[in-house]
Scaffold this motif. Structure first.
Motif, PDB file in Angstrom:
ATOM      1  N   ILE A  83       0.983  -1.235   0.078  1.00 30.48           N
ATOM      2  CA  ILE A  83       0.061   0.021   0.102  1.00 30.48           C
ATOM      3  C   ILE A  83       0.821   1.374   0.049  1.00 30.48           C
ATOM      4  CG2 ILE A  83      -1.522   1.244   1.236  1.00 30.48           C
ATOM      5  CD1 ILE A  83      -2.730  -1.322   2.269  1.00 30.48           C
ATOM      6  N   THR A  84       2.019   1.235   0.919  1.00 33.37           N
ATOM      7  CA  THR A  84       2.845   2.460   0.778  1.00 33.37           C
ATOM      8  C   THR A  84       3.496   2.742  -0.527  1.00 33.37           C
ATOM      9  OG1 THR A  84       3.215   1.948   3.067  1.00 33.37           O
ATOM     10  CG2 THR A  84       4.792   3.340   2.259  1.00 33.37           C
ATOM     11  N   ILE A  85       4.160   1.488  -1.118  1.00 36.08           N
ATOM     12  CA  ILE A  85       4.574   1.905  -2.410  1.00 36.08           C
ATOM     13  C   ILE A  85       3.449   2.165  -3.365  1.00 36.08           C
ATOM     14  CG2 ILE A  85       5.319   0.434  -4.361  1.00 36.08           C
ATOM     15  CD1 ILE A  85       6.707  -1.603  -2.408  1.00 36.08           C
ATOM     16  N   ARG A  86       2.301   1.769  -3.378  1.00 35.86           N
ATOM     17  CA  ARG A  86       1.321   2.395  -4.244  1.00 35.86           C
ATOM     18  C   ARG A  86       1.042   3.819  -4.088  1.00 35.86           C
ATOM     19  NH1 ARG A  86      -3.774   3.847  -4.539  1.00 35.86           N
ATOM     20  NH2 ARG A  86      -3.911   3.772  -2.341  1.00 35.86           N
ATOM     21  N   ASN A  87       1.038   4.397  -2.921  1.00 38.84           N
ATOM     22  CA  ASN A  87       0.852   5.778  -2.408  1.00 38.84           C
ATOM     23  C   ASN A  87       1.771   6.687  -2.709  1.00 38.84           C
ATOM     24  OD1 ASN A  87      -1.561   4.903  -0.882  1.00 38.84           O
ATOM     25  ND2 ASN A  87      -0.814   4.954   0.814  1.00 38.84           N
ATOM     26  N   ILE A  88       3.061   6.073  -2.601  1.00 39.55           N
ATOM     27  CA  ILE A  88       4.340   6.729  -3.211  1.00 39.55           C
ATOM     28  C   ILE A  88       4.194   7.148  -4.589  1.00 39.55           C
ATOM     29  CG2 ILE A  88       6.751   6.906  -3.569  1.00 39.55           C
ATOM     30  CD1 ILE A  88       7.017   5.293  -0.933  1.00 39.55           C
ATOM     31  N   PHE A  89       4.052   6.108  -5.443  1.00 40.11           N
ATOM     32  CA  PHE A  89       3.776   6.225  -7.054  1.00 40.11           C
ATOM     33  C   PHE A  89       2.438   7.250  -7.209  1.00 40.11           C
ATOM     34  CE2 PHE A  89       6.006   2.027  -7.506  1.00 40.11           C
ATOM     35  CZ  PHE A  89       7.056   2.234  -8.474  1.00 40.11           C
ATOM     36  N   PHE A  90       1.685   7.117  -6.443  1.00 38.06           N
ATOM     37  CA  PHE A  90       0.482   8.000  -6.686  1.00 38.06           C
ATOM     38  C   PHE A  90       0.864   9.394  -6.431  1.00 38.06           C
ATOM     39  CE2 PHE A  90      -3.192  10.452  -4.811  1.00 38.06           C
ATOM     40  CZ  PHE A  90      -4.166  10.005  -5.758  1.00 38.06           C
ATOM     41  N   PHE A  91       1.479   9.545  -5.330  1.00 36.18           N
ATOM     42  CA  PHE A  91       1.830  11.129  -4.907  1.00 36.18           C
ATOM     43  C   PHE A  91       2.785  11.658  -5.910  1.00 36.18           C
ATOM     44  CE2 PHE A  91      -0.291   9.701  -0.763  1.00 36.18           C
ATOM     45  CZ  PHE A  91      -1.137  11.032  -1.052  1.00 36.18           C
ATOM     46  N   GLU A  92       3.870  10.829  -6.276  1.00 38.18           N
ATOM     47  CA  GLU A  92       4.718  11.179  -7.201  1.00 38.18           C
ATOM     48  C   GLU A  92       4.123  11.583  -8.679  1.00 38.18           C
ATOM     49  OE1 GLU A  92       7.659   7.975  -7.882  1.00 38.18           O
ATOM     50  OE2 GLU A  92       8.975   8.640  -5.890  1.00 38.18           O
ATOM     51  N   LYS A  93       3.023  10.834  -9.182  1.00 38.86           N
ATOM     52  CA  LYS A  93       2.530  11.515 -10.286  1.00 38.86           C
ATOM     53  C   LYS A  93       1.772  12.618 -10.097  1.00 38.86           C
ATOM     54  CE  LYS A  93      -0.741   9.306 -13.698  1.00 38.86           C
ATOM     55  NZ  LYS A  93      -1.461   8.073 -13.964  1.00 38.86           N
TER      56      LYS A  93
END
Length: 527
Positions: free
Chosen positions: A170-180
């Motif tokens: 979940i944390t990895i997905r969130n990081i990708f989301f916020f980077e985008k």
């Protein structure tokens, strides 16, 4: 006093080991839940993971966009990596258990040997343990732990790795989301940014845990529960007194879910007249009733693919509960005055300040709807049960209200802070925020030195020792008291299990779930 049996000692040692493991899992999950950038997750992977799993290096690879390094403690970022040609990643993805690779058996000449294995081998690593994290959407993430001196990856380490794996994904997905999101914000002209909804701009800047303020133990448990259930599509119901922040919890679940890019549609079942709520939920066709001058989509249609938040679900009229149940079961709605069924797929998060079990018993709430909603319950504590969070909340509201009012109040006097921490706060966080706002507005100094707390509540707290407690707290206190009276004995004719009417193994399991450790009752008996 009888000497404890070997079986009793072994079970208690096992219980203590499992409690320690659970504390490790909880600590790592809590740290990961607060992370929104690669630098912060790198610190956790480089420190907590190395200490916990006794490994020398860590990398995380992702299948996103054909494969790339998400994090590596030793591999250069510009190293090329292709998921499509990596047979070792495929082995991890296809296995439900950790996969062990012996690096000394890998050939440097083979093109199928990935660079991260060869780099690790050159650094003196002899073994790698690969594990595929739970999937979030189509993206898969694989973690590799590298060892110079490897003995075994035992059941305990595997249990801890599984315990933190969902939150890591979940944390990895969130990081990708916020980077985008950050990249999109940077590339968007200022003139267009002004038209964006404020909530979207603030998503990456929320304080605390997704905007929820509090570091108390009970809130840490709730944060962990949120991260565990967020990736599911099952219905959630949030219980809590008025003003405890149920909508914030719902928003956090939505923001951490796979449907975060879709909308979370809100509706308060108590604020809409009974004759209009059906139209609000399910929509209506033009001319279906007086005043229906146009076709209108209901909240369920608007939430399709996302989340619908039904606040104060206990206020929903009984006659509409059956129709809501049908929507949950059939995943389809029919507008008022229409004859066409419309497919909808929205996750339902409900909230209530009532005891729905009591409402069901009194015939005020349908039992079948209750069981349909009560899949993943969350019980929010009142503010009086998490008073250690009051200073954090007070300073957060101080900063927020300063910006709103243009004031420059620096803080609270110790007297005021002590008063806030002692107050009962029947209106919970909402009452705390309102009183702080009032105190800021009328403050004559840059420090709040006086706070007009409702005297009726202060008197009630001073003269009444009764405090509302959750069933969890009552059960924990009762079991702890019985175990103390039995001098820590669980088994036998004078053991706590017999008094409580439970099998000893069940009691030990309950003690583990409630967080009762040996030192909680042994110290008192030894004094």
């Amino acid at each position: 006093m009888n000497k404890p049996s070997d079986q009793h000692i072994a079970l208690m040692n096992r219980l203590q080991e499992m409690q320690k493991d659970q504390q490790i899992i909880s600590s790592i999950n809590t740290a990961l839940a607060k992370v929104l950038d690669k630098k912060s997750i790198g610190i956790i992977l480089n420190q907590s993971f190395k200490d916990t799993f006794l490994c020398n290096e860590v990398i995380v690879l992702t299948t996103k966009e054909g494969g790339e390094f998400f994090y590596s403690s030793f591999t250069e970022k510009n190293d090329h990596h292709s998921y499509s040609s990596d047979i070792y990643l495929d082995q991890c993805i296809q296995s439900s258990e950790p996969v062990i690779f012996y690096l000394k058996n890998l050939s440097e000449k083979k093109t199928s040997t990935p660079s991260y294995f060869m780099n690790a081998k050159k650094m003196g690593m002899h073994t790698a343990v690969g594990f595929c994290l739970p999937s979030i959407g189509d993206q898969k993430n694989i973690i590799f732990l590298f060892y110079k001196n490897f003995t075994e990856f035992n059941d305990r380490l595997e249990r801890i790795l599984r315990g933190v794996s969902t939150q890591l994904s979940i944390t990895i997905r969130n990081i990708f989301f916020f980077e985008k999101f950050d990249a999109l914000s940077t590339s968007t002209p200022d003139s267009q940014k002004k038209t964006e909804p404020v909530g979207k701009e603030e998503k990456g800047n929320k304080k605390g845990f997704n905007g929820i303020i509090g570091d108390s133990e009970i809130m840490q448990q709730i944060y962990q529960h949120i991260t565990q259930i967020a990736s599911s599509s099952s219905n959630v119901i949030i219980y809590g007194e008025t003003g405890t922040g149920k909508e914030l919890i719902a928003q956090a679940i939505h923001d951490l879910s796979p449907s975060a890019r879709k909308s979370m549609i809100r509706i308060n079942c108590a604020s809409i007249p009974a004759n209009l709520i059906e139209s609000e939920l399910f929509g209506h066709e033009k001319g279906s009733f007086t005043g229906a001058t146009e076709q209108r989509k209901g909240k369920f249609e608007q939430a399709n693919g996302g989340t619908i938040f039904l606040d104060e679900i206990g206020e929903l009229p009984l006659e509409l509960q059956g129709r809501l149940l049908r929507v949950l079961q059939e995943k389809e709605v029919e507008r008022i005055g229409g004859n066409k069924t419309i497919k909808v797929n929205a996750r339902v998060i409900a909230a209530t300040n009532r005891s729905l079990e009591k409402e069901v018993a009194e015939g005020k709430f349908r039992s079948d709807l209750f069981y349909r909603l009560n899949v993943l319950p969350i019980h929010l504590p009142p503010l009086r049960d998490r008073k250690e969070d009051i200073p954090l909340l007070a300073n957060h509201f101080l900063e927020k209200i300063n910006l709103k009012t243009g004031k420059k109040i620096k803080g609270f006097s110790q007297k005021v802070m002590d008063s806030m921490c002692k107050n009962a706060w029947p209106g919970n966080i909402r009452e705390l925020e309102n009183i702080i706002e009032r105190s800021i507005i009328i403050a004559k100094d840059n420090v709040i030195r006086e706070m007009d707390l409702p005297k009726i509540f202060k008197a009630k707290e001073a003269n009444n020792d009764f405090h509302m407690k959750t069933l969890h707290q009552v059960e924990k206190e009762h079991i702890l008291k019985i175990v103390e009276n039995c001098n820590g004995r669980i088994f036998g004719p004078q053991g706590a299990a017999l008094i409580l009417g439970l099998p000893p193994t069940t009691l030990i399991s309950k003690m583990q779930k409630l967080g009762i450790q040996k030192e909680h009752y042994v110290k008192k008996n030894e004094q």
